[in-house]
Write a protein that holds these residues in place. Structure first.
Motif, PDB file in Angstrom:
ATOM      1  N   VAL A  25       0.837  -1.198   0.000  1.00  0.00           N
ATOM      2  CA  VAL A  25       0.000   0.000   0.000  1.00  0.00           C
ATOM      3  C   VAL A  25       0.874   1.251   0.000  1.00  0.00           C
ATOM      4  N   LEU A  26       1.840   1.295   0.906  1.00  0.00           N
ATOM      5  CA  LEU A  26       2.629   2.513   1.108  1.00  0.00           C
ATOM      6  C   LEU A  26       3.466   2.896  -0.106  1.00  0.00           C
ATOM      7  N   ASN A  27       3.990   1.917  -0.829  1.00  0.00           N
ATOM      8  CA  ASN A  27       4.841   2.224  -1.984  1.00  0.00           C
ATOM      9  C   ASN A  27       4.075   2.941  -3.097  1.00  0.00           C
ATOM     10  N   ARG A  28       2.775   2.834  -3.099  1.00  0.00           N
ATOM     11  CA  ARG A  28       1.968   3.511  -4.123  1.00  0.00           C
ATOM     12  C   ARG A  28       1.959   5.026  -3.935  1.00  0.00           C
ATOM     13  N   PHE A  29       2.294   5.509  -2.742  1.00  0.00           N
ATOM     14  CA  PHE A  29       2.215   6.939  -2.457  1.00  0.00           C
ATOM     15  C   PHE A  29       3.391   7.733  -3.008  1.00  0.00           C
ATOM     16  N   SER A  30       4.488   7.076  -3.338  1.00  0.00           N
ATOM     17  CA  SER A  30       5.631   7.793  -3.907  1.00  0.00           C
ATOM     18  C   SER A  30       5.246   8.485  -5.210  1.00  0.00           C
ATOM     19  N   ALA A  31       4.534   7.793  -6.063  1.00  0.00           N
ATOM     20  CA  ALA A  31       4.102   8.381  -7.339  1.00  0.00           C
ATOM     21  C   ALA A  31       3.112   9.518  -7.107  1.00  0.00           C
ATOM     22  N   VAL A  32       2.248   9.363  -6.122  1.00  0.00           N
ATOM     23  CA  VAL A  32       1.267  10.412  -5.809  1.00  0.00           C
ATOM     24  C   VAL A  32       1.983  11.678  -5.365  1.00  0.00           C
ATOM     25  N   VAL A  33       2.950  11.537  -4.458  1.00  0.00           N
ATOM     26  CA  VAL A  33       3.690  12.706  -3.956  1.00  0.00           C
ATOM     27  C   VAL A  33       4.491  13.331  -5.087  1.00  0.00           C
ATOM     28  N   GLN A  34       5.073  12.513  -5.938  1.00  0.00           N
ATOM     29  CA  GLN A  34       5.822  13.038  -7.086  1.00  0.00           C
ATOM     30  C   GLN A  34       4.918  13.880  -7.982  1.00  0.00           C
ATOM     31  N   GLN A  35       3.720  13.395  -8.242  1.00  0.00           N
ATOM     32  CA  GLN A  35       2.779  14.146  -9.078  1.00  0.00           C
ATOM     33  C   GLN A  35       2.362  15.446  -8.393  1.00  0.00           C
ATOM     34  N   LEU A  36       2.128  15.417  -7.089  1.00  0.00           N
ATOM     35  CA  LEU A  36       1.775  16.633  -6.354  1.00  0.00           C
ATOM     36  C   LEU A  36       2.905  17.658  -6.416  1.00  0.00           C
ATOM     37  N   ILE A  71      -2.206  12.125   3.472  1.00  0.00           N
ATOM     38  CA  ILE A  71      -1.032  12.602   2.748  1.00  0.00           C
ATOM     39  C   ILE A  71      -1.352  13.888   1.993  1.00  0.00           C
ATOM     40  N   ARG A  72      -2.518  13.925   1.356  1.00  0.00           N
ATOM     41  CA  ARG A  72      -2.935  15.151   0.652  1.00  0.00           C
ATOM     42  C   ARG A  72      -3.057  16.321   1.623  1.00  0.00           C
ATOM     43  N   ASN A  73      -3.637  16.078   2.799  1.00  0.00           N
ATOM     44  CA  ASN A  73      -3.750  17.140   3.800  1.00  0.00           C
ATOM     45  C   ASN A  73      -2.373  17.610   4.254  1.00  0.00           C
TER      46      ASN A  73
END
Length: 129
Positions: A25-36, A71-73
């Motif tokens: 689950v957690l490894n999926r957030f790297s791409a999200v943060v990169q896009q943000l 993470i978004r917050n």
């Protein structure tokens, strides 16, 4: 007695089969943060700690959306723009940390950032409004 031990072992084996590392689950957030970062021009390091902690697969699937919201917050409301961070003597690069760990028979997940924190006066004022 022997049958009880056998059933207990079988139950334990079944539980082990259902467990997966929380890193799935957690490894999926790297791409999200990169896009943000690309969209909003903020620099953020995402630290993932405790990725080897095992969780039930059904629960892991349900963790993604709530963790994404946190993470978004943290990114939107916690991490300040570079100019503001410099004025405060902070590093240009903000940090969001997700830490998973076991405490007794519970799995805990902390999400933290090194941003400005909560403006309690503003929150109270919004509540009154």
């Amino acid at each position: 007695s022997k049958q009880g031990r056998l059933l207990g072992n079988l139950r334990d084996d079944l539980m082990t089969v259902r467990m997966i590392p929380i890193s799935t689950v957690l490894n999926r957030f790297s791409a999200v943060v990169q896009q943000l970062m690309e969209t909003y021009g903020k620099q953020v390091e995402l630290r993932l700690i405790g990725t080897q902690v095992l969780v039930d697969k059904a629960i892991a699937d349900k963790l993604y959306d709530p963790l994404l919201h946190l993470i978004r917050n943290a990114f939107d409301h916690g991490i300040e723009p570079v100019e503001m961070r410099r004025k405060q003597g902070k590093s240009d690069i903000g940090c969001i940390e997700i830490r998973a760990y076991q405490q007794g028979n519970r799995t805990l997940i902390d999400v933290r950032d090194d941003g400005r924190g909560l403006n309690l006066q503003k929150i109270c004022q919004r509540g009154f409004e």
